[in-house]
Design a protein around this motif. Sequence first.
Motif, PDB file in Angstrom:
ATOM      1  N   LYS A   1       0.814  -1.219   0.000  1.00  0.00           N
ATOM      2  CA  LYS A   1       0.000   0.000   0.000  1.00  0.00           C
ATOM      3  C   LYS A   1       0.848   1.270   0.000  1.00  0.00           C
ATOM      4  O   LYS A   1       0.348   2.359  -0.145  1.00  0.00           O
ATOM      5  CB  LYS A   1      -0.928   0.010   1.224  1.00  0.00           C
ATOM      6  N   TYR A   2       2.149   1.094   0.171  1.00  0.00           N
ATOM      7  CA  TYR A   2       3.007   2.278   0.257  1.00  0.00           C
ATOM      8  C   TYR A   2       3.698   2.603  -1.056  1.00  0.00           C
ATOM      9  O   TYR A   2       4.474   3.527  -1.145  1.00  0.00           O
ATOM     10  CB  TYR A   2       4.044   2.066   1.372  1.00  0.00           C
ATOM     11  N   SER A   3       3.417   1.807  -2.086  1.00  0.00           N
ATOM     12  CA  SER A   3       4.022   2.075  -3.391  1.00  0.00           C
ATOM     13  C   SER A   3       2.951   2.491  -4.380  1.00  0.00           C
ATOM     14  O   SER A   3       1.765   2.406  -4.095  1.00  0.00           O
ATOM     15  CB  SER A   3       4.758   0.835  -3.885  1.00  0.00           C
ATOM     16  N   THR A   4       3.380   2.930  -5.556  1.00  0.00           N
ATOM     17  CA  THR A   4       2.427   3.451  -6.525  1.00  0.00           C
ATOM     18  C   THR A   4       1.862   2.352  -7.402  1.00  0.00           C
ATOM     19  O   THR A   4       0.888   2.560  -8.117  1.00  0.00           O
ATOM     20  CB  THR A   4       3.094   4.494  -7.435  1.00  0.00           C
ATOM     21  N   ARG A   5       2.487   1.173  -7.381  1.00  0.00           N
ATOM     22  CA  ARG A   5       2.041   0.129  -8.295  1.00  0.00           C
ATOM     23  C   ARG A   5       2.447  -1.226  -7.735  1.00  0.00           C
ATOM     24  O   ARG A   5       3.500  -1.353  -7.108  1.00  0.00           O
ATOM     25  CB  ARG A   5       2.725   0.367  -9.637  1.00  0.00           C
ATOM     26  N   THR A   6       1.617  -2.239  -7.924  1.00  0.00           N
ATOM     27  CA  THR A   6       1.930  -3.579  -7.427  1.00  0.00           C
ATOM     28  C   THR A   6       1.826  -4.574  -8.570  1.00  0.00           C
ATOM     29  O   THR A   6       0.816  -4.632  -9.274  1.00  0.00           O
ATOM     30  CB  THR A   6       0.946  -3.992  -6.321  1.00  0.00           C
ATOM     31  N   ILE A   7       2.894  -5.334  -8.776  1.00  0.00           N
ATOM     32  CA  ILE A   7       2.866  -6.407  -9.765  1.00  0.00           C
ATOM     33  C   ILE A   7       2.916  -7.711  -8.986  1.00  0.00           C
ATOM     34  O   ILE A   7       3.785  -7.897  -8.127  1.00  0.00           O
ATOM     35  CB  ILE A   7       4.066  -6.308 -10.724  1.00  0.00           C
ATOM     36  N   THR A   8       1.977  -8.588  -9.256  1.00  0.00           N
ATOM     37  CA  THR A   8       1.953  -9.850  -8.521  1.00  0.00           C
ATOM     38  C   THR A   8       2.327 -10.988  -9.456  1.00  0.00           C
ATOM     39  O   THR A   8       1.842 -11.081 -10.586  1.00  0.00           O
ATOM     40  CB  THR A   8       0.563 -10.110  -7.919  1.00  0.00           C
ATOM     41  N   LEU A   9       3.218 -11.844  -8.983  1.00  0.00           N
ATOM     42  CA  LEU A   9       3.663 -12.997  -9.763  1.00  0.00           C
ATOM     43  C   LEU A   9       3.087 -14.269  -9.174  1.00  0.00           C
ATOM     44  O   LEU A   9       2.893 -14.378  -7.973  1.00  0.00           O
ATOM     45  CB  LEU A   9       5.194 -13.112  -9.731  1.00  0.00           C
ATOM     46  N   ARG A  10       2.788 -15.220 -10.061  1.00  0.00           N
ATOM     47  CA  ARG A  10       2.500 -16.572  -9.589  1.00  0.00           C
ATOM     48  C   ARG A  10       3.046 -17.538 -10.635  1.00  0.00           C
ATOM     49  O   ARG A  10       2.771 -17.394 -11.823  1.00  0.00           O
ATOM     50  CB  ARG A  10       0.999 -16.786  -9.397  1.00  0.00           C
ATOM     51  N   ASP A  11       3.808 -18.500 -10.171  1.00  0.00           N
ATOM     52  CA  ASP A  11       4.409 -19.510 -11.050  1.00  0.00           C
ATOM     53  C   ASP A  11       5.102 -18.900 -12.260  1.00  0.00           C
ATOM     54  O   ASP A  11       4.953 -19.378 -13.396  1.00  0.00           O
ATOM     55  CB  ASP A  11       3.336 -20.492 -11.534  1.00  0.00           C
ATOM     56  N   GLY A  12       5.788 -17.842 -12.042  1.00  0.00           N
ATOM     57  CA  GLY A  12       6.591 -17.257 -13.110  1.00  0.00           C
ATOM     58  C   GLY A  12       5.810 -16.422 -14.096  1.00  0.00           C
ATOM     59  O   GLY A  12       6.304 -16.109 -15.182  1.00  0.00           O
ATOM     60  N   LYS A  13       4.579 -16.085 -13.747  1.00  0.00           N
ATOM     61  CA  LYS A  13       3.799 -15.226 -14.638  1.00  0.00           C
ATOM     62  C   LYS A  13       3.198 -14.071 -13.851  1.00  0.00           C
ATOM     63  O   LYS A  13       2.922 -14.201 -12.650  1.00  0.00           O
ATOM     64  CB  LYS A  13       2.682 -16.033 -15.312  1.00  0.00           C
ATOM     65  N   VAL A  14       2.949 -12.965 -14.558  1.00  0.00           N
ATOM     66  CA  VAL A  14       2.301 -11.823 -13.914  1.00  0.00           C
ATOM     67  C   VAL A  14       0.820 -12.115 -13.850  1.00  0.00           C
ATOM     68  O   VAL A  14       0.189 -12.371 -14.879  1.00  0.00           O
ATOM     69  CB  VAL A  14       2.546 -10.526 -14.721  1.00  0.00           C
ATOM     70  N   ILE A  15       0.244 -12.143 -12.624  1.00  0.00           N
ATOM     71  CA  ILE A  15      -1.196 -12.398 -12.562  1.00  0.00           C
ATOM     72  C   ILE A  15      -1.986 -11.126 -12.284  1.00  0.00           C
ATOM     73  O   ILE A  15      -3.174 -11.070 -12.512  1.00  0.00           O
ATOM     74  CB  ILE A  15      -1.559 -13.474 -11.518  1.00  0.00           C
ATOM     75  N   SER A  16      -1.310 -10.087 -11.781  1.00  0.00           N
ATOM     76  CA  SER A  16      -2.015  -8.813 -11.679  1.00  0.00           C
ATOM     77  C   SER A  16      -1.004  -7.678 -11.694  1.00  0.00           C
ATOM     78  O   SER A  16       0.146  -7.857 -11.305  1.00  0.00           O
ATOM     79  CB  SER A  16      -2.864  -8.763 -10.405  1.00  0.00           C
ATOM     80  N   ASP A  17      -1.437  -6.546 -12.205  1.00  0.00           N
ATOM     81  CA  ASP A  17      -0.568  -5.373 -12.315  1.00  0.00           C
ATOM     82  C   ASP A  17      -1.467  -4.169 -12.110  1.00  0.00           C
ATOM     83  O   ASP A  17      -2.214  -3.779 -12.994  1.00  0.00           O
ATOM     84  CB  ASP A  17       0.088  -5.373 -13.705  1.00  0.00           C
TER      85      ASP A  17
END
Lengths: 406, 246
Positions: B209-225
């Motif tokens: 919550k303290y950054s401007t953007r969150t990229i989430t990885l699962r199993d080597g892939k981006v699942i949310s950005d």
Amino acid sequence: MNFGNLFRIALKALSNNKFRGFLTMLGIIIGVGSVITMLAIGQGSKRSIQAEISEMGSNMIMISPGGDRRGGVRLSADDMQTLKVKDFEDIVEKCSYVSLASPTVNASGQCVYGSNNTPTSVYGVNLDYLEIRNYKVEDGDTFSEQDIKTAAKVCLIGKTVVENLFTNGENPVGKVIRFGSIPLKIVGVLESKGNNSMGMDQDDLLIAPYTTVMKRIQAVTYLQGITCSALSEDYTDQAIDQITKVLRENHKLKDGDSDNFEIRSQQELASMMTSTSDLMSTLLAAVAAISLIVGGIGIMNIMYVSVTERTKEIGLRMSIGARGMDILAQFLIEATLLSVMGGIIGVIVGVGASFVVKALLAYPIHIQPWSIILSFAVCTFIGIFFGWYPARKASNLDPIEALRYE
Amino acid sequence: MREIIKLDGIKRDFIVGDEIVHALRGVSFTVGEGEFVTIMGKSGSGKSTLLNILGCLDTASQGDYFLDGVSVRDMDKNQRAILRNRKIGFVFQNYNLLPKTTAIENVELPLMYNNKYTRDQRYARSVEALKAVGLGDRLEHKSNQMSGGQMQRVAIARALVNDPAMILADEATGNLDTRTSFEILVLFQKLHAEGRTIIFVTHNPDLEKYSTRTITLRDGKVISDESNKNVLDAADALSRLPVEND
Ligand SMILES: Nc1ncnc2c1ncn2[C@@H]1O[C@H](COP(=O)(O)OP(=O)(O)OP(=O)(O)O)[C@@H](O)[C@H]1O
Ligand SMILES: [Mg+2]
């Protein structure tokens, strides 16, 4: 690549591990130190031999009885009695390249004065001998030609014998000592010559007319040797040729017969002695060089261990931008610094040890500048050579692998 | 907005024995100058692998990576080392400071490998960086004379000192207690406010919550950005943390 920075980095890494650095250097210190000391000893003895030879005169020729001693066959009594006074006289008369000549007959025995006695040798010679061997009379006078003719019971005395016999500081000149059962009147005291390179005391002797030793002490008719001196060093070979001719004629040797005497020149002896001492220096230096190499392997060992130990550090350095060659250079500089510092300390230790050897063992030493430069260069080379492999290994590490290393 | 990072179909395979581990299976995104990106994901999802590629410590098996407009794929080891030195500041979970070495010397290190700086400049910049992380009074402290939070600050100063295009932090707060974690986070927000690009890897969901953007990885892939509309102030959170008394 900024050398100054890499140097600073390497220095810092070394100073973080001073004791280990010292242990690493120890091998090099011992190696360089022993190379310098060994070479100093070798060179020192070579020099003292050379100095002695040049003092003795390089044109000396020594004739001894008996022929070729090949195979170490023991010579019969006959073979040892081939040199006669006539041979000496003919050499003086006929050999134009011989400037000085003296018969030699030696005898060993007990020498007595008052209640003191000492074992020593008496050299029976003529006056030329003093000149050939560079003996000088310090006190009193030499014996005379007349003494030789009459086989007078006179002698010159060496300093060591003086010390052993005249313990209360009397002046020996004019005193009568006994050699065996023969009383000899001291006419002069010889100047001290000290030890020769073989460590033999050259002052432990009496010098008497050869006729006296032959007739009164040994009771023999043959000579043990003839010592001559060529006109100059350059005429040694001609002198030897003339002597050979005279002796073969006197001894009635036919063309096919081998000589029943042996002639050796000082030059020959000198080269023999220097080659012996050269061999000794080479052996000493070889042993020392091996220890230098062992020291180098020590550096390699420590560097190798420290590359493994510092894998994480290497990974970190790479992650902030050190290139393989920066790492290579750092470890090489570390190895070189270790060996150069070890070399400097080794030089100091080696020079110090040489002087200790000189002071404690009274052994002649001579430190040659090239031995310092050489061992220094060798140890620097060894540092780089043996540092190369571990440094190479460090520089080839993969940054993440290195960072992960535990 | 200038593009600092552009990833296009990044794959990273590891060969372990006869098996192939697909740590990254085609990751594409761009990061603009001045962004503060949190990379989230479970353990083993490929966060560190991705960050190592971003930091030019590792190279992708496939795909293109442009850093500040330059393709990294065709670079050799030395060029990547220079890139790490000039464009990237790395902060590690375990600080990775040189042992028996003072704070200032640790911070100076990246500049040692850069000929551009003279000795004086190097020192001046390092002092500046240490002041920026609040350690202006700890210049001569050795790494083993400092707390974890202080060591991480030194590491951040070291990442800052060469004025990089981006700062990469892998679990930078992972070894620190909550309070110290927030202190570090305050520091990152301050750096962000000064216009720096920051990629911050964590598996702690509270921190995103303290950054401007969150990229989430699962199993080597981006699942949310997702970009974060409502960035929280870490300094504020820090002040509201209960003060531990013992
Ligand atoms: N050097 C390697 N060799 C083999 N496999 C590796 C290597 N590095 C990572 N992996 C594998 O790649 C996958 C992703 O690992 P990575 O370290 O990127 O995960 P992570 O998201 O950082 O996890 P964590 O949160 O626990 O740090 C894992 O399955 C791991 O086993
Ligand atoms: Mg990880």
